[in-house]
Design a protein around this motif. Structure first.
Motif, PDB file in Angstrom:
ATOM      1  N   GLY A 203       0.477  -1.694  -0.001  1.00 38.82           N
ATOM      2  CA  GLY A 203       0.611  -0.527   0.401  1.00 38.82           C
ATOM      3  C   GLY A 203       0.725   1.145  -0.337  1.00 38.82           C
TER       4      GLY A 203
ATOM      5  N   SER B  82      -0.973   4.455   4.106  1.00 37.63           N
ATOM      6  CA  SER B  82      -1.844   3.807   3.975  1.00 37.63           C
ATOM      7  C   SER B  82      -2.487   2.677   5.664  1.00 37.63           C
ATOM      8  CB  SER B  82      -2.099   2.928   2.704  1.00 37.63           C
ATOM      9  OG  SER B  82      -0.698   2.412   3.146  1.00 37.63           O
TER      10      SER B  82
ATOM     11  N   LYS C  26      -0.227   0.071   6.266  1.00 37.15           N
ATOM     12  CA  LYS C  26      -0.116  -1.192   6.260  1.00 37.15           C
ATOM     13  C   LYS C  26       0.684  -1.810   8.033  1.00 37.15           C
ATOM     14  CE  LYS C  26       3.150  -0.215   3.334  1.00 37.15           C
ATOM     15  NZ  LYS C  26       3.034   1.423   3.181  1.00 37.15           N
TER      16      LYS C  26
ATOM     17  N   VAL D  50      -5.510   0.401   1.477  1.00 32.60           N
ATOM     18  CA  VAL D  50      -5.576   2.078   1.553  1.00 32.60           C
ATOM     19  C   VAL D  50      -6.347   2.599   2.481  1.00 32.60           C
ATOM     20  CG1 VAL D  50      -6.316   4.218  -0.439  1.00 32.60           C
ATOM     21  CG2 VAL D  50      -5.061   2.520  -1.425  1.00 32.60           C
ATOM     22  N   ASP D  51      -5.889   4.372   3.284  1.00 30.67           N
ATOM     23  CA  ASP D  51      -6.840   4.829   3.935  1.00 30.67           C
ATOM     24  C   ASP D  51      -6.659   3.899   5.123  1.00 30.67           C
ATOM     25  OD1 ASP D  51      -6.122   7.034   2.823  1.00 30.67           O
ATOM     26  OD2 ASP D  51      -7.738   6.850   1.837  1.00 30.67           O
TER      27      ASP D  51
END
Lengths: 221, 378
Positions: free
Chosen positions: A39, A43, A45, A213-214
């Protein structure tokens, strides 16, 4: 297949961030799996990986490791000592200890016999190809060698799961390949491996990839 | 590799910082040992000086700042000797003065029949009270064995006291450093030399031997009632209340406390710096599964080893300093440091306390930190 790690509804907010770093994240890692979490920067991770290791306090959610769902710091410390091996982007070796002493460090309090601890530490160093550098201080090792010592340290207590956060982030190509090869070898021997990485090459070496993501999972690209 | 091994390696890894902090601790402990040892030595010297000659009670001028500035009539002793429970009483005059060449000593003036002579053993010559061959009562001075040795004089020689040459009549042995380094002369000679005719600085009293503690107290209370213008103290109480000694005690404690607090701050500062520099190392200890207690323990061990080494060094230095001070020309003969196992144990405990407190605060703070924030990148 049984889950080595099961994360449910993880939420983590940092004061300076607009969006949660983890936004109701749920993820299962099967026993014996080698999983890449990829990511973009920010993000979530790495935060997800630290949550799986119990190194951050979650705002919500729970992580189960090999059937145990630790809550208190002390419970997490026991789980990490017994079942988890951690590798970071930086090696975080103790500069005053030799390579073998760094590897021995996680075994203090777990294995009572100093002789056995030393034997196992030497064996772990041998496994990462650094037996002959056992008595060197970290300052006398190259970046790649230090990261391999860090992997040996992660293996010290023979963990069922290895969690690695950008383990090749600071390494050149040759050393990256060597480190990925080591993690691959561990997985082949039955250890569950979770790697957070930016590197598509590293992700490709894993059996499965999830993309974040996000703070949420997306389908892998 | 053990926790102690890790702690020691961390200390030896930064030799300058460790060395300087260790010196700070050593200085504090040395100050504590030397000052307390010397103060106790002074107390012991005073107590020995009285108790070695069998004095149970000391009567001085009420309100006098110390025994040497007290003035009481010599004739009082005969009156005190009549009191029930009193075995003997004698006027005594004490002076600090120079004997020979720049050797300050404590000189006591006693009348010929003073009971104190019983406890002093003449080892050469005679006391300055006995008649000589000519049948006259000879004036003169008897010196403590150590003072005679320091002055290198023998009976028959002369020494300068009160700017007058006095014949050394004898050398005596006695208990107590002050007595050994002191001198004895006739009360009359001393009164004449100090312009204190018929006066003494105190009346010293020996009580009957077979009195119970309660009976002793009753006799002392009786003396106080009978002589309301005098301060009547048991020897131990008199020493405890001795103004100069109290001042010395207070000074010793103030200096020791400042030194110890400075050392505690030095250790706290060192450990705070160490912990701050090693946040990553501390985080990795937690990350590999060390419980918080073990992380704190390894840092406490650092503080403990650092201060244990500093304490041992400080104890050695403190003992050396105390003895050097006690042997210096201006103090020699008045004080023998009292440094016993209990004082050394207290010094070691104090040093370790400094180390553990100084290390615990930053260690506990560091162990509470969220390791993830540190481990995510240098």
């Amino acid at each position: 297949m049984t889950a080595a790690i099961s994360a449910r509804g993880l939420v983590k907010r940092f004061p300076a961030m607009e969006h949660p770093a983890l936004d109701d994240l749920s993820l299962d890692v099967a026993e014996g799996e080698m999983l890449a979490i990829t990511g973009p920067s920010g993000s979530g991770k790495s935060t997800a990986l630290y949550a799986m290791a119990g190194l951050i306090r979650l705002d919500a959610g729970a992580v189960t490791v090999l059937g145990q769902t630790p809550v208190r710091r002390a419970d997490w410390a026991r789980v990490r000592a017994a079942s988890l091996g951690l590798v970071f982007q930086d090696d975080w070796l103790l500069p005053t200890l030799t390579a073998v002493q760094n590897v021995e460090m996680p075994m203090i309090g777990v294995e009572r016999s100093a002789t056995l601890r030393a034997e196992r530490a030497h064996a772990a160093l041998d496994r990462v190809g650094l037996a002959k550098h056992a008595d060197r201080l970290p300052a006398g090792l190259s970046g790649g060698e230090r990261q391999r010592v860090a992997i040996a340290r992660a293996l010290a207590n023979s963990p069922a799961v290895v969690l690695a956060d950008e383990p090749t982030g600071e390494l050149d190509v040759a050393n990256s390949e060597r480190v990925v090869g080591l993690l691959r070898g561990l997985n082949d021997a039955g250890t569950t491996v979770v790697i957070v990485t930016h590197d598509p090459g590293v992700a490709a070496a894993c059996g499965r990839e999830v993309h974040m993501v996000d703070g949420k999972l997306e389908d892998a690209p | 590799m053990t926790l102690t091994g890790i702690a020691l390696r961390n200390l030896t890894h930064r030799p300058w910082r460790t060395g300087l902090t260790l010196l700070g601790v050593a200085l504090a402990i040395a100050a504590y040992v030397a000052l307390v040892g010397l103060t106790r030595g002074i107390e012991n010297t005073l107590l020995e000086g009285f108790s070695s000659r069998g004095t149970d009670v000391v009567m001085t001028e009420a309100g006098a700042a110390d025994i040497l500035s007290s003035v009481v009539p010599e004739s009082l002793a005969a009156e005190v000797a009549q009191v029930e429970g009193v075995q003997a009483a004698a006027p005594e005059m004490g002076r600090m003065t120079t004997v020979g060449e720049a050797t300050t000593s404590f000189i006591v003036g006693w009348p010929p029949d003073a009971y104190g002579f019983d406890s002093v053993e003449i080892i050469a010559g005679r006391f300055p009270v006995a008649e000589d061959a000519s049948g006259e009562v000879a004036g003169g001075i008897a010196l403590g064995a150590r003072l005679a040795e320091r002055l290198n004089v023998a009976p028959g020689d002369r020494v300068q006291v009160f700017a007058v040459p006095f014949a050394v009549t004898g050398i005596y042995a006695a208990d107590g450093v002050m007595s050994q380094n002191g001198a004895l002369m006739r009360l009359g000679d001393m009164q004449a030399q100090t312009y204190r005719e018929a006066q003494a600085t105190s009346v010293v009293v020996r009580l009957e031997d077979n009195l119970s503690p309660a009976e002793r107290d009753a006799v002392i209370d009786g003396l106080a009632d009978r002589f309301p213008n005098l301060s009547v103290d048991a020897t131990e109480e008199m020493v405890e209340e001795y103004l100069n000694l109290r001042i010395a005690n207070i000074l010793a404690w103030v200096v020791s406390t400042v030194a110890v607090l400075s050392a505690a701050l030095a250790v706290l500062n060192t450990m705070a710096m160490t912990v701050n520099e090693r946040r990553g190392e501390i985080a990795i200890m937690g990350a590999v599964g060390w419980p918080r207690g073990r992380v704190i323990r390894v840092l406490l061990l650092e503080g403990a080893w650092l201060t244990a080494a500093g304490s041992v060094l400080g104890i050695l230095a403190g003992v050396a300093v105390a003895w050097i001070v006690a042997r210096s020309p201006s103090v020699e003969g008045f004080v023998e440091p009292v440094i016993d196992a209990a004082l050394l144990a207290r010094a070691l405990a104090l040093g370790l306390g400094i180390g553990l407190i100084g290390a615990y605060l930053p260690a506990a703070r560091a162990a509470r930190e969220d390791p993830a924030a540190i481990l995510r990148g240098k």
